[in-house]
Design a protein around this motif. Structure first.
Motif, PDB file in Angstrom:
ATOM      1  N   TRP A 165     -13.244  56.304 -51.773  1.00 37.41           N
ATOM      2  CA  TRP A 165     -12.007  56.351 -51.027  1.00 37.41           C
ATOM      3  C   TRP A 165     -12.125  57.399 -49.935  1.00 37.41           C
ATOM      4  O   TRP A 165     -12.884  58.328 -50.023  1.00 37.41           O
ATOM      5  CB  TRP A 165     -10.842  56.673 -51.954  1.00 37.41           C
ATOM      6  N   ARG A 166     -11.363  57.264 -48.898  1.00 35.74           N
ATOM      7  CA  ARG A 166     -11.378  58.214 -47.803  1.00 35.74           C
ATOM      8  C   ARG A 166      -9.984  58.257 -47.226  1.00 35.74           C
ATOM      9  O   ARG A 166      -9.316  57.239 -47.173  1.00 35.74           O
ATOM     10  CB  ARG A 166     -12.376  57.750 -46.747  1.00 35.74           C
ATOM     11  N   ARG A 167      -9.544  59.428 -46.815  1.00 35.07           N
ATOM     12  CA  ARG A 167      -8.148  59.577 -46.446  1.00 35.07           C
ATOM     13  C   ARG A 167      -7.817  58.888 -45.143  1.00 35.07           C
ATOM     14  O   ARG A 167      -6.781  58.270 -44.995  1.00 35.07           O
ATOM     15  CB  ARG A 167      -7.806  61.050 -46.358  1.00 35.07           C
ATOM     16  N   ALA A 204     -21.808  59.586 -53.769  1.00 39.98           N
ATOM     17  CA  ALA A 204     -21.774  58.223 -53.247  1.00 39.98           C
ATOM     18  C   ALA A 204     -20.739  57.368 -53.941  1.00 39.98           C
ATOM     19  O   ALA A 204     -20.295  56.380 -53.403  1.00 39.98           O
ATOM     20  CB  ALA A 204     -23.157  57.596 -53.388  1.00 39.98           C
ATOM     21  N   SER A 205     -20.366  57.756 -55.159  1.00 38.46           N
ATOM     22  CA  SER A 205     -19.426  56.873 -55.839  1.00 38.46           C
ATOM     23  C   SER A 205     -17.981  57.200 -55.515  1.00 38.46           C
ATOM     24  O   SER A 205     -17.081  56.608 -56.057  1.00 38.46           O
ATOM     25  CB  SER A 205     -19.645  56.915 -57.345  1.00 38.46           C
ATOM     26  N   ARG A 206     -17.734  58.183 -54.629  1.00 35.49           N
ATOM     27  CA  ARG A 206     -16.360  58.384 -54.192  1.00 35.49           C
ATOM     28  C   ARG A 206     -16.057  57.302 -53.168  1.00 35.49           C
ATOM     29  O   ARG A 206     -16.528  57.343 -52.053  1.00 35.49           O
ATOM     30  CB  ARG A 206     -16.190  59.762 -53.566  1.00 35.49           C
TER      31      ARG A 206
END
Lengths: 186, 214
Positions: B87-89, B83-85
């Motif tokens: 960013w998303r491409r 959940a702490s990621r």
């Protein structure tokens, strides 16, 4: 009664976390990475007792998980840069001038490391910051010793270059010894 | 041994992996050459600083809960959500559970552009459940060395960053859409504005998002 899985892997948690932190440069990403590894390994917990040397094996699993995650998310459009931790580490009761200088050096070093390629940064941090031998890094990453040695050498050279360009780290050390200061025209 | 050969051997010398003869040659040279001594000293200091680089410890709950989470996640036979990621491409990722909010960061090529005067967008998130909210920065042109600062209201946090009211990113925006996914968690009754500040040498923009926890 402690779960055998936790009993087996518990002693390795700190080392895994440190490795994850050096790879990701982020406490929360490091937690995620270690968590993903634990979850993956829990599904294979019956195989673990047959592994002879668990520590390097675990490190290798974590490194591979890191690489897989990197490939899945090939570009990070937004990268968190957080100096709050360094501020907290150096907010001590010591000499405020020395504390401030040490904090600035650490921040300059972090910023310079962030400018290195990942290949250079990872080898440099594992070797120079964490004290892994090249043979141990080879065991973890599967990268050949020759390539690792080259990356380490180039990583160090690049780091020196960046620090000199930034004009921070090396100048501050030169100033610490007045008798040894040499002034050159550049 | 000439200075340039010494400097080639320094890494091995400082790493303690020189053979004995080479180590003696380096030592003798250093006894006589102040320049190389200075190089060695700087290198030693740099390495000691690298060794002293701090490692931020995990959250207090991590050690206590890591194995429990592994067991639960494995029991559900689904991978642990990171959940702490945040960013998303690209927007082609799964948005099924996400709330999409669009902002325009067009000041690079259109300095006269203003933040739209329409009302502040609003989103509702569920109490004690992580809700991904996507901020989309649409940029007319690539922007390097941009800084994003996020300020969060009381009672609303980013999952994995508990207690943090402000976060900062250095980023490079590509031409077009750049997605920042915020995994928000909120306490019951919390409400307030998330303020996202995008700064660049050519200007800055502030974006506001009203969040209510229901």
């Amino acid at each position: 009664m402690v779960d055998p899985f936790e009993q087996l892997l518990g002693p390795h948690l700190d080392k895994l976390y440190r490795l994850a932190y050096r790879l990701t440069s982020s406490a929360s990403d490091a937690e995620d990475l270690v968590q993903d590894v634990l979850t993956k390994l829990y599904l294979r917990r019956n195989e673990l007792s047959s592994i002879r040397d668990l520590s390097p094996w675990l490190s290798r699993v974590l490194y591979n998980q890191f690489i897989d995650a990197r490939r899945r998310d090939a570009r990070r459009p937004l990268q968190l840069v957080d100096n709050r931790f360094i501020d907290q580490t150096f907010a001590g009761d010591g000499d405020p001038v020395l504390d401030a200088a040490a904090r600035e050096d650490a921040m300059a070093l972090q910023a310079a490391l962030a400018k290195l390629s990942e290949d250079h940064r990872v080898v440099l941090l594992l070797h120079d910051a964490e004290g892994y031998k090249l043979s141990e890094i080879h065991e973890v990453t599967g990268i050949s010793l020759g390539t690792l040695k080259s990356r380490l050498s180039r990583g160090r050279a690049r780091l020196r270059e960046v620090l000199i360009q930034e004009g921070t780290f090396f100048e501050s050390t030169a100033c610490s010894d007045v008798d040894g200061v040499q002034i050159d025209a550049l | 041994m000439p200075c340039n050969r010494i400097q080639n051997a320094l890494d091995d010398f400082l790493d303690g992996i020189c053979d004995r003869e080479a180590a003696m040659q380096v030592s003798h040279h250093l006894d006589e050459c102040a320049d190389c001594r200075e190089v060695v000293e700087r290198e030693r200091i740099l390495r000691s600083r690298l060794k002293a680089l701090p490692v931020e410890g995990p959250s207090e709950s991590f050690r206590a809960s890591a194995f429990d989470k592994a067991r639960s996640a494995a029991a559900n036979t689904s991978p642990t959500q990171s959940a702490s990621r945040i960013w998303r491409r690209s927007l082609t990722g799964s948005l099924a559970a996400a709330v999409l909010v669009l902002f325009v960061a067009s000041f690079l090529f259109d300095p006269s552009a203003r933040t739209p005067s329409a009302g502040i967008p609003e989103v509702a998130i569920s109490v004690e459940q992580t809700t991904p909210v996507n901020l989309v920065f649409s940029s007319k042109g690539a922007l390097s060395n941009a800084r994003v600062t996020l300020q969060l209201p009381e009672g609303i946090a980013l999952a994995g960053y508990d207690g943090r009211r402000a976060l900062r990113w250095m980023t490079e925006l590509k031409d077009g859409k750049n997605v920042l996914q915020l995994p928000l968690v909120g306490q019951a009754g919390a409400s307030g504005e998330i303020v996202a500040l995008l700064e660049h040498e050519k200007g800055s923009k502030t974006f506001r998002l009203k969040v209510t926890v229901i």
